[in-house]
Design a protein around this motif. Structure first.
Motif, mmCIF file in Angstrom:
data_model
loop_
_atom_site.group_PDB
_atom_site.id
_atom_site.type_symbol
_atom_site.label_atom_id
_atom_site.label_comp_id
_atom_site.label_asym_id
_atom_site.label_seq_id
_atom_site.Cartn_x
_atom_site.Cartn_y
_atom_site.Cartn_z
ATOM 1 N N TYR A 75 13.501 51.211 56.601
ATOM 2 C CA TYR A 75 13.368 52.707 56.734
ATOM 3 C C TYR A 75 12.270 53.334 56.556
ATOM 4 O O TYR A 75 11.725 54.250 56.927
ATOM 5 C CB TYR A 75 14.510 53.265 56.160
ATOM 6 C CG TYR A 75 15.989 52.926 56.755
ATOM 7 C CD1 TYR A 75 16.206 53.428 57.899
ATOM 8 C CD2 TYR A 75 16.743 51.769 56.279
ATOM 9 C CE1 TYR A 75 17.620 53.089 58.343
ATOM 10 C CE2 TYR A 75 17.738 51.268 56.866
ATOM 11 C CZ TYR A 75 18.240 52.035 58.073
ATOM 12 O OH TYR A 75 19.411 51.762 58.592
ATOM 13 N N ILE A 83 20.407 59.073 65.775
ATOM 14 C CA ILE A 83 21.362 58.243 65.655
ATOM 15 C C ILE A 83 22.233 58.979 66.562
ATOM 16 O O ILE A 83 22.683 60.122 66.841
ATOM 17 C CB ILE A 83 22.033 58.585 63.938
ATOM 18 C CG1 ILE A 83 21.323 58.102 63.053
ATOM 19 C CG2 ILE A 83 23.496 57.994 64.253
ATOM 20 C CD1 ILE A 83 21.704 58.226 61.836
ATOM 21 N N PRO A 85 25.711 59.107 67.542
ATOM 22 C CA PRO A 85 27.146 58.817 66.654
ATOM 23 C C PRO A 85 28.300 58.517 67.569
ATOM 24 O O PRO A 85 29.200 57.916 67.218
ATOM 25 C CB PRO A 85 27.291 60.097 65.892
ATOM 26 C CG PRO A 85 26.539 60.938 66.348
ATOM 27 C CD PRO A 85 25.212 60.492 67.193
ATOM 28 N N ARG A 94 28.993 54.900 60.740
ATOM 29 C CA ARG A 94 28.182 56.163 60.758
ATOM 30 C C ARG A 94 27.966 56.694 59.564
ATOM 31 O O ARG A 94 26.868 57.338 59.244
ATOM 32 C CB ARG A 94 29.106 57.242 61.679
ATOM 33 C CG ARG A 94 28.699 57.112 63.308
ATOM 34 C CD ARG A 94 29.728 58.054 63.933
ATOM 35 N NE ARG A 94 31.110 58.014 64.027
ATOM 36 C CZ ARG A 94 32.107 58.468 64.545
ATOM 37 N NH1 ARG A 94 31.698 59.580 65.436
ATOM 38 N NH2 ARG A 94 33.098 58.144 64.388
ATOM 39 N N GLU A 95 28.974 57.008 58.448
ATOM 40 C CA GLU A 95 28.769 57.379 57.511
ATOM 41 C C GLU A 95 27.806 56.560 56.421
ATOM 42 O O GLU A 95 27.027 57.238 55.832
ATOM 43 C CB GLU A 95 30.095 57.635 56.619
ATOM 44 C CG GLU A 95 31.102 58.440 57.251
ATOM 45 C CD GLU A 95 31.709 57.829 58.487
ATOM 46 O OE1 GLU A 95 31.732 56.526 58.818
ATOM 47 O OE2 GLU A 95 32.463 58.626 59.052
ATOM 48 N N LYS A 96 27.694 55.351 56.552
ATOM 49 C CA LYS A 96 26.705 54.596 55.971
ATOM 50 C C LYS A 96 25.272 54.833 56.553
ATOM 51 O O LYS A 96 24.324 54.787 55.609
ATOM 52 C CB LYS A 96 27.131 52.977 55.954
ATOM 53 C CG LYS A 96 28.260 52.736 55.330
ATOM 54 C CD LYS A 96 28.176 51.022 55.641
ATOM 55 C CE LYS A 96 29.806 50.594 55.190
ATOM 56 N NZ LYS A 96 30.009 49.374 55.491
ATOM 57 N N LEU A 97 25.272 54.839 57.717
ATOM 58 C CA LEU A 97 23.791 55.201 58.470
ATOM 59 C C LEU A 97 23.253 56.552 58.078
ATOM 60 O O LEU A 97 22.280 56.621 57.662
ATOM 61 C CB LEU A 97 23.931 55.164 59.750
ATOM 62 C CG LEU A 97 24.202 53.593 60.417
ATOM 63 C CD1 LEU A 97 24.517 53.391 61.934
ATOM 64 C CD2 LEU A 97 22.974 52.753 60.194
ATOM 65 N N GLU A 98 24.221 57.556 57.951
ATOM 66 C CA GLU A 98 23.947 58.956 57.557
ATOM 67 C C GLU A 98 23.445 59.016 56.197
ATOM 68 O O GLU A 98 22.621 59.837 55.966
ATOM 69 C CB GLU A 98 25.003 59.958 58.040
ATOM 70 C CG GLU A 98 25.192 60.210 59.399
ATOM 71 C CD GLU A 98 26.303 60.851 59.920
ATOM 72 O OE1 GLU A 98 27.235 61.223 59.004
ATOM 73 O OE2 GLU A 98 26.581 60.971 60.979
ATOM 74 N N ALA A 99 24.143 58.170 55.423
ATOM 75 C CA ALA A 99 23.696 58.153 53.878
ATOM 76 C C ALA A 99 22.602 57.785 54.076
ATOM 77 O O ALA A 99 21.667 58.070 52.797
ATOM 78 C CB ALA A 99 24.904 57.535 53.062
ATOM 79 N N LYS A 100 21.945 56.756 54.416
ATOM 80 C CA LYS A 100 20.643 56.232 54.342
ATOM 81 C C LYS A 100 19.468 57.228 54.652
ATOM 82 O O LYS A 100 18.522 57.160 54.480
ATOM 83 C CB LYS A 100 20.495 54.775 55.118
ATOM 84 C CG LYS A 100 21.506 53.538 54.683
ATOM 85 C CD LYS A 100 20.820 52.540 55.328
ATOM 86 C CE LYS A 100 21.916 51.146 54.961
ATOM 87 N NZ LYS A 100 21.492 50.053 55.406
#
Length: 100
Positions: A75, A83, A85, A94-100
């Motif tokens: 990253y 993203i 979604p 989705r939540e994991k990716l948004e958190a990164k």
């Protein structure tokens, strides 16, 4: 940052937009990626696409493997992300990716 990352960053002359999507070879996804690439190149950006082979379903083991494609992304080397979604339907991804 590791030395190999530094060398890559120093040689990078254009910014990179990462596209996070599932099932990139689908009609909707393919058209979306082509549009993003066309506009990005007009603005002097490069595009890197990260995609799973499936959107949903399959065994838990398969889903775990599919989600790992997003764990190999460095990253720090990508300048921005798009993203998509509505294509990502693996539980919690989705939540994991948004958190990164």
């Amino acid at each position: 940052m590791q030395s190999s990352e530094r060398r890559l960053v120093m040689r990078k002359s254009r910014k990179i937009i990462g596209v996070i999507i599932s099932l990139a070879d689908g009609i909707y996804q393919k058209n979306l990626i082509e549009g993003i690439q066309k506009r990005a190149y007009e603005l002097n950006y490069d595009v890197a696409v990260f995609s799973t082979f499936i959107k949903e379903g399959s065994s838990e083991e398969w889903q775990f493997g599919e989600q790992n494609i997003y764990n190999v992304i460095n990253y720090n080397l990508i300048d921005a992300f798009i993203i998509v979604p509505d294509t990502i339907r693996l539980p919690g991804l989705r939540e994991k990716l948004e958190a990164k």
